[in-house]
Design a protein around this motif. Structure first.
Motif, PDB file in Angstrom:
ATOM      1  N   THR A  23      -2.509  50.569  34.396  1.00 41.14           N
ATOM      2  CA  THR A  23      -1.095  50.785  34.088  1.00 41.14           C
ATOM      3  C   THR A  23      -0.498  49.498  33.558  1.00 41.14           C
ATOM      4  O   THR A  23      -0.632  48.447  34.183  1.00 41.14           O
ATOM      5  N   ALA A  61       5.257  45.826  33.814  1.00 41.11           N
ATOM      6  CA  ALA A  61       6.590  45.792  33.211  1.00 41.11           C
ATOM      7  C   ALA A  61       6.849  44.407  32.641  1.00 41.11           C
ATOM      8  O   ALA A  61       6.718  43.412  33.340  1.00 41.11           O
ATOM      9  N   ALA A  70      11.952  44.369  30.693  1.00 44.65           N
ATOM     10  CA  ALA A  70      12.084  45.571  31.504  1.00 44.65           C
ATOM     11  C   ALA A  70      12.548  45.223  32.902  1.00 44.65           C
ATOM     12  O   ALA A  70      13.384  45.905  33.489  1.00 44.65           O
ATOM     13  N   LEU A  92      15.851  46.865  34.161  1.00 42.84           N
ATOM     14  CA  LEU A  92      15.597  47.995  35.051  1.00 42.84           C
ATOM     15  C   LEU A  92      15.791  47.673  36.529  1.00 42.84           C
ATOM     16  O   LEU A  92      16.240  48.527  37.299  1.00 42.84           O
ATOM     17  N   PRO A 131      10.509  47.707  38.679  1.00 46.06           N
ATOM     18  CA  PRO A 131      10.335  48.289  37.344  1.00 46.06           C
ATOM     19  C   PRO A 131       8.938  48.826  37.100  1.00 46.06           C
ATOM     20  O   PRO A 131       8.776  49.882  36.482  1.00 46.06           O
ATOM     21  N   GLU A 132       7.909  48.114  37.583  1.00 49.88           N
ATOM     22  CA  GLU A 132       6.536  48.552  37.335  1.00 49.88           C
ATOM     23  C   GLU A 132       6.268  49.893  37.996  1.00 49.88           C
ATOM     24  O   GLU A 132       5.665  50.793  37.405  1.00 49.88           O
ATOM     25  N   LEU A 191       8.161  52.636  35.974  1.00 48.09           N
ATOM     26  CA  LEU A 191       7.532  52.973  34.701  1.00 48.09           C
ATOM     27  C   LEU A 191       6.223  53.733  34.910  1.00 48.09           C
ATOM     28  O   LEU A 191       5.877  54.610  34.113  1.00 48.09           O
ATOM     29  N   ARG A 192       5.523  53.416  35.990  1.00 50.30           N
ATOM     30  CA  ARG A 192       4.248  54.068  36.245  1.00 50.30           C
ATOM     31  C   ARG A 192       4.425  55.484  36.802  1.00 50.30           C
ATOM     32  O   ARG A 192       3.718  56.413  36.399  1.00 50.30           O
ATOM     33  N   TRP A 220       9.131  57.218  34.930  1.00 52.12           N
ATOM     34  CA  TRP A 220       9.669  57.176  33.565  1.00 52.12           C
ATOM     35  C   TRP A 220       9.082  58.290  32.709  1.00 52.12           C
ATOM     36  O   TRP A 220       7.868  58.404  32.589  1.00 52.12           O
ATOM     37  N   LEU A 252      13.861  49.299  27.544  1.00 48.67           N
ATOM     38  CA  LEU A 252      13.178  50.556  27.243  1.00 48.67           C
ATOM     39  C   LEU A 252      12.921  50.749  25.750  1.00 48.67           C
ATOM     40  O   LEU A 252      12.308  51.744  25.356  1.00 48.67           O
ATOM     41  N   ARG A 265      15.138  58.274  23.997  1.00 54.89           N
ATOM     42  CA  ARG A 265      13.795  58.005  23.488  1.00 54.89           C
ATOM     43  C   ARG A 265      13.553  58.764  22.192  1.00 54.89           C
ATOM     44  O   ARG A 265      13.929  59.934  22.070  1.00 54.89           O
ATOM     45  N   ARG A 293       4.158  48.222  25.685  1.00 52.18           N
ATOM     46  CA  ARG A 293       4.612  49.435  26.352  1.00 52.18           C
ATOM     47  C   ARG A 293       3.477  50.416  26.593  1.00 52.18           C
ATOM     48  O   ARG A 293       3.645  51.391  27.309  1.00 52.18           O
TER      49      ARG A 293
END
Length: 369
Positions: free
Chosen positions: A17, A20, A24, A28, A35-36, A39-40, A43, A148, A248, A307
């Motif tokens: 993974t 971040a 980020a 975030l 954040p990590e 995002l994993r 997100w 992002l 997005r 990303r």
């Protein structure tokens, strides 16, 4: 809090993974914590509820007096404000009027007295593009947009006591709900699959299984991914929350942007039969950011684009090395000696559209100027 109905999901790090980046973390962390982990695990895919450490966690963004100030001291016009009552939009003519501004006259001016009258009858006040009106909100949106890598804007919702706002619906953006004042009962369903890209209200039979039913209090945050049905109602008193929307890009939008950029770079249209081979394949591409390269044990090359990560066969290392060094490359540089795409398994979904097309639509490459 009922853990079964109101979970806060946490997970251990998983291998493979992407971490971040600093941007980020900066944008975030104040909203989602780690954040990590966000995002994993969440997100674009699953909702997240994060209880506030303090009721004042978002106090500096927007307050009830602040909303009153925007409504009464700013010359607001459509489409900055909407009214929704019991899930139905109030006709704009019922809260707008004619106003003289300098030497001109506008016919879509927001009339505060009419707005407050509808609010007293149960209408939710919806303020669009709050980031254009409130500097503190603009700063948060800017940090999140950098984290992002997509446009971000904000909408404020002020709902009267014991009233629902919008009808059950889905959005075409990812939404971070920040509860600012009062409380609101939310119902969030599982994300629809395939993920729909058109926002709108949904009938009860199309909402799907319920994922979360949190009661948000000041300082709480709720993340709702694109295409996730949801609805909410104030409880007891009023409710004021801020929805920060991360827009997005879709595959179609990225493809359209790429094609338009290519057309602009090509200049005046010409007869294909008059072009030589070098002119037909002469488009050059460069990386949009830093690329980290690592030789994997299975002989492939792992490229970290920030990303996302992707694996390429060893024959692709020369072109990746040039891209990482900031050089521009040709489309045919992505073709291996056996005539196939240099990375039939690029990215998490693999094959089909070829490495160049996948890297373009994922924003890792662009046409060199």
């Amino acid at each position: 809090m009922n853990p079964a109905a109101d979970p806060v999901v946490t997970a251990a790090p998983a291998t493979g993974t992407p971490a971040a980046p600093a941007a980020a973390a900066h944008g975030l962390a104040p909203l989602v914590g780690d954040p990590e982990s966000f995002l994993r695990s969440h997100w674009t895919r699953t909702p997240l509820l994060r209880r506030g450490a303090s009721a004042d966690a978002f106090a500096g963004l927007l307050t009830l007096p602040g909303v009153a100030d925007l409504l009464t001291t700013r010359a607001l016009r459509l489409p900055h404000l909407r009214l929704v009552r019991d899930g139905v939009q109030v006709a704009e003519s019922q809260y707008t009027g004619v106003r003289r501004i300098g030497h001109g006259t506008v016919t879509d001016a927001i009339v505060p007295e009419k707005v407050l009258s509808h609010f007293s009858l149960g209408a939710t006040l919806v303020l669009d593009a709050v980031e254009l009106l409130v500097p503190a909100v603009r700063e948060v949106c800017g940090r999140l947009a950098r984290a992002l890598a997509c446009p971000v804007d904000a909408v404020a919702f002020l709902t009267p006591p014991d009233r629902k706002g919008l009808a059950p619906h889905i959005d075409d953006e990812d939404v971070f709900v920040l509860q600012l004042s009062g409380t609101k009962q939310w119902t969030v369903h599982d994300q629809l699959r395939p993920v729909p890209l058109t926002p709108g209200a949904l009938p009860a039979g199309s909402l799907g299984p319920v994922a979360l039913t949190p009661l948000l209090s000041p300082g709480d945050l709720l993340y709702v991914p694109r295409g996730t049905p949801h609805h909410a109602a104030s409880t007891g008193g009023h409710s004021l929350h801020l929805s920060i929307a991360a827009r997005r890009p879709t595959l179609g939008a990225l493809t359209a942007d790429t094609v338009l950029a290519a057309l602009a770079a090509a200049g005046q249209d010409r007869d294909l039969d008059s072009l030589g081979p070098a002119e037909e394949t002469g488009a050059r591409y460069e990386a949009t950011g830093a690329i980290g390269l690592r030789d994997a044990e299975d002989g492939t090359v792992e490229a970290d684009f920030g990303r996302f990560r992707a694996r390429f066969p060893a024959v692709a290392r020369p072109v990746l090395t040039r891209l990482a060094a900031g050089e521009a490359v040709l489309a045919e540089d992505f073709v291996t000696t056996d005539g196939e795409g240099a990375a039939s398994g690029v990215g998490p979904s693999g094959g089909g559209s070829g490495p160049l097309g996948q890297l373009l639509v994922r924003g890792a490459l662009l046409l060199a100027s």
